[in-house]
Design a protein around this motif. Structure first.
Motif, PDB file in Angstrom:
ATOM      1  N   THR A  56       1.095  -1.946   0.384  1.00  0.00           N
ATOM      2  CA  THR A  56       0.136  -0.056   0.261  1.00  0.00           C
ATOM      3  C   THR A  56       0.666   1.268  -0.191  1.00  0.00           C
ATOM      4  N   ASN A  57       1.810   1.174   0.271  1.00  0.00           N
ATOM      5  CA  ASN A  57       3.056   2.010   0.058  1.00  0.00           C
ATOM      6  C   ASN A  57       3.281   2.752  -1.548  1.00  0.00           C
ATOM      7  N   THR A  58       3.064   3.685  -1.854  1.00  0.00           N
ATOM      8  CA  THR A  58       3.441   4.645  -2.869  1.00  0.00           C
ATOM      9  C   THR A  58       3.979   5.048  -3.097  1.00  0.00           C
ATOM     10  N   ASN A  59       4.311   5.442  -1.997  1.00  0.00           N
ATOM     11  CA  ASN A  59       4.970   7.461  -1.936  1.00  0.00           C
ATOM     12  C   ASN A  59       6.539   7.180  -0.601  1.00  0.00           C
ATOM     13  N   GLU A  60       6.999   8.407  -0.559  1.00  0.00           N
ATOM     14  CA  GLU A  60       7.589   7.699   0.789  1.00  0.00           C
ATOM     15  C   GLU A  60       7.458   8.762   2.084  1.00  0.00           C
ATOM     16  N   ASP A  61       6.014   9.291   1.811  1.00  0.00           N
ATOM     17  CA  ASP A  61       5.753  10.137   2.981  1.00  0.00           C
ATOM     18  C   ASP A  61       4.619   9.687   3.824  1.00  0.00           C
ATOM     19  N   GLU A  62       4.140   7.966   3.445  1.00  0.00           N
ATOM     20  CA  GLU A  62       2.620   7.571   3.976  1.00  0.00           C
ATOM     21  C   GLU A  62       3.343   5.893   3.983  1.00  0.00           C
ATOM     22  N   GLU A  75      -2.073   3.511   9.645  1.00  0.00           N
ATOM     23  CA  GLU A  75      -1.542   4.283   8.624  1.00  0.00           C
ATOM     24  C   GLU A  75      -1.158   5.311   9.243  1.00  0.00           C
ATOM     25  N   LEU A  76       0.376   6.207   8.575  1.00  0.00           N
ATOM     26  CA  LEU A  76       0.928   7.151   8.949  1.00  0.00           C
ATOM     27  C   LEU A  76       0.915   8.250   7.698  1.00  0.00           C
ATOM     28  N   TYR A  77       1.170   9.736   7.426  1.00  0.00           N
ATOM     29  CA  TYR A  77       1.010  10.149   6.610  1.00  0.00           C
ATOM     30  C   TYR A  77       1.753  11.634   7.080  1.00  0.00           C
ATOM     31  N   LEU A  78       2.651  11.608   6.566  1.00  0.00           N
ATOM     32  CA  LEU A  78       3.876  12.888   7.251  1.00  0.00           C
ATOM     33  C   LEU A  78       3.534  14.578   5.786  1.00  0.00           C
ATOM     34  N   TYR A  79       3.353  15.069   6.549  1.00  0.00           N
ATOM     35  CA  TYR A  79       2.627  16.463   6.000  1.00  0.00           C
ATOM     36  C   TYR A  79       3.461  17.650   6.323  1.00  0.00           C
ATOM     37  N   PHE A  80       4.226  18.728   5.363  1.00  0.00           N
ATOM     38  CA  PHE A  80       5.181  19.538   6.031  1.00  0.00           C
ATOM     39  C   PHE A  80       4.201  20.861   3.998  1.00  0.00           C
ATOM     40  N   ASP A  81       3.286  21.748   5.545  1.00  0.00           N
ATOM     41  CA  ASP A  81       2.704  22.803   4.450  1.00  0.00           C
ATOM     42  C   ASP A  81       2.172  23.603   5.992  1.00  0.00           C
ATOM     43  N   ASP A  82       1.188  24.658   5.392  1.00  0.00           N
ATOM     44  CA  ASP A  82       0.570  25.187   6.182  1.00  0.00           C
ATOM     45  C   ASP A  82      -0.707  25.193   6.646  1.00  0.00           C
ATOM     46  N   THR A  83      -0.991  23.513   6.466  1.00  0.00           N
ATOM     47  CA  THR A  83      -2.174  23.713   6.073  1.00  0.00           C
ATOM     48  C   THR A  83      -3.099  22.861   7.619  1.00  0.00           C
ATOM     49  N   TYR A  84      -1.953  22.516   8.772  1.00  0.00           N
ATOM     50  CA  TYR A  84      -2.381  21.872   9.995  1.00  0.00           C
ATOM     51  C   TYR A  84      -3.747  22.630  10.529  1.00  0.00           C
ATOM     52  N   GLU A  85      -3.314  23.818  11.059  1.00  0.00           N
ATOM     53  CA  GLU A  85      -4.710  24.798  12.070  1.00  0.00           C
ATOM     54  C   GLU A  85      -6.167  24.399  11.271  1.00  0.00           C
ATOM     55  N   SER A  86      -5.610  25.113   9.865  1.00  0.00           N
ATOM     56  CA  SER A  86      -8.055  24.641   9.481  1.00  0.00           C
ATOM     57  C   SER A  86      -7.728  22.900   9.362  1.00  0.00           C
ATOM     58  N   PHE A  87      -6.813  21.896   9.431  1.00  0.00           N
ATOM     59  CA  PHE A  87      -7.069  20.189   9.774  1.00  0.00           C
ATOM     60  C   PHE A  87      -7.998  20.197  11.235  1.00  0.00           C
ATOM     61  N   LYS A  88      -7.097  21.221  11.937  1.00  0.00           N
ATOM     62  CA  LYS A  88      -7.503  21.054  13.137  1.00  0.00           C
ATOM     63  C   LYS A  88      -8.632  21.814  13.951  1.00  0.00           C
ATOM     64  N   GLU A  89      -9.084  23.022  13.013  1.00  0.00           N
ATOM     65  CA  GLU A  89     -10.680  23.490  13.433  1.00  0.00           C
ATOM     66  C   GLU A  89     -11.283  22.819  12.669  1.00  0.00           C
ATOM     67  N   ASP A  90     -11.202  22.271  11.538  1.00  0.00           N
ATOM     68  CA  ASP A  90     -12.779  21.028  10.858  1.00  0.00           C
ATOM     69  C   ASP A  90     -12.597  20.214  11.762  1.00  0.00           C
ATOM     70  N   ALA A  91     -11.486  19.198  12.893  1.00  0.00           N
ATOM     71  CA  ALA A  91     -11.645  17.955  13.304  1.00  0.00           C
ATOM     72  C   ALA A  91     -12.473  18.780  14.849  1.00  0.00           C
ATOM     73  N   PHE A 134      -0.494  12.320  10.366  1.00  0.00           N
ATOM     74  CA  PHE A 134      -1.350  11.691  10.647  1.00  0.00           C
ATOM     75  C   PHE A 134      -1.124  10.416  10.956  1.00  0.00           C
ATOM     76  N   ALA A 135      -1.543   9.801  11.680  1.00  0.00           N
ATOM     77  CA  ALA A 135      -1.743   8.538  12.067  1.00  0.00           C
ATOM     78  C   ALA A 135      -3.156   7.912  12.597  1.00  0.00           C
ATOM     79  N   TYR A 136      -3.448   6.875  11.317  1.00  0.00           N
ATOM     80  CA  TYR A 136      -5.035   6.348  11.856  1.00  0.00           C
ATOM     81  C   TYR A 136      -4.593   4.348  12.190  1.00  0.00           C
TER      82      TYR A 136
END
Length: 178
Positions: A56-62, A75-91, A134-136
């Motif tokens: 299932t692993n097709t990228n280095e980031d998961e 299931e692990l996903y690594l992100y490096f961008d400016d969207t953390y706060e919007s994810f947190k607000e939605d959650a 992210f860890a699911y």
């Protein structure tokens, strides 16, 4: 011919033991969405009986860690961008939302659906961006038994908690010549 086959089988066996043994770790890297000359790196340890599902692993980031005997997957996903706060607000409006801390990193979690927890940990602020993981956490089996699947029991297992508490942020580095 038999000797060659024996050597091949022994080699495969040794390699499989190395991939399943305790003290193993998976390393995830992610390019910055804004500046693709910088990447973030994190490592996560996993224990005996837990394997990386390479199919299932097709990228280095998961990565997908699976332990069939203990009936969990992470299931692990690594992100490096400016969207953390919007994810947190939605959650924050989701069922079971709570703020958490693993491996010294602040984050949040909630029940993503009836059979999966979403955990998000903010690892660092870097270059006007955030590095977050992210860890699911879900059952390991393909079939979910709606009568007996107990997500609290799956999530609360020592092995799952050890994975979440083993996260090590390795920092960012500039990529030269790639």
């Amino acid at each position: 011919m038999k000797k060659l086959l024996s050597v091949i089988l022994i080699s495969v066996f040794v390699l499989s033991l190395c991939s399943c043994g305790g003290g193993s770790s998976v390393t995830l890297t992610q390019l910055c969405d804004d500046d693709e000359t910088v990447k973030a790196t994190v490592s996560v340890d996993y224990g005996n009986g837990t394997v990386i599902d390479e199919s299932t692993n097709t990228n280095e980031d998961e990565s997908l860690l699976v332990n069939e005997a203990k009936d969990f997957s992470v299931e692990l996903y690594l992100y490096f961008d400016d969207t953390y706060e919007s994810f947190k607000e939605d959650a924050s409006s989701e069922d079971g939302y709570k703020e958490i801390k693993y491996s010294g990193f602040d984050g949040y979690m909630y029940l993503y659906d009836d059979y999966e927890y979403e955990i998000c940990l903010k690892l660092a602020d870097e270059m006007d961006n955030q590095v977050f993981l992210f860890a699911y956490v879900a059952p390991a089996g393909e079939l979910i038994d709606t009568e007996t699947t107990d997500m609290e029991k799956i999530f609360g297992q020592k092995e799952v908690q050890d994975i979440l508490n083993s996260i090590k942020y390795k920092g960012i580095k500039e990529i030269k010549g790639e």
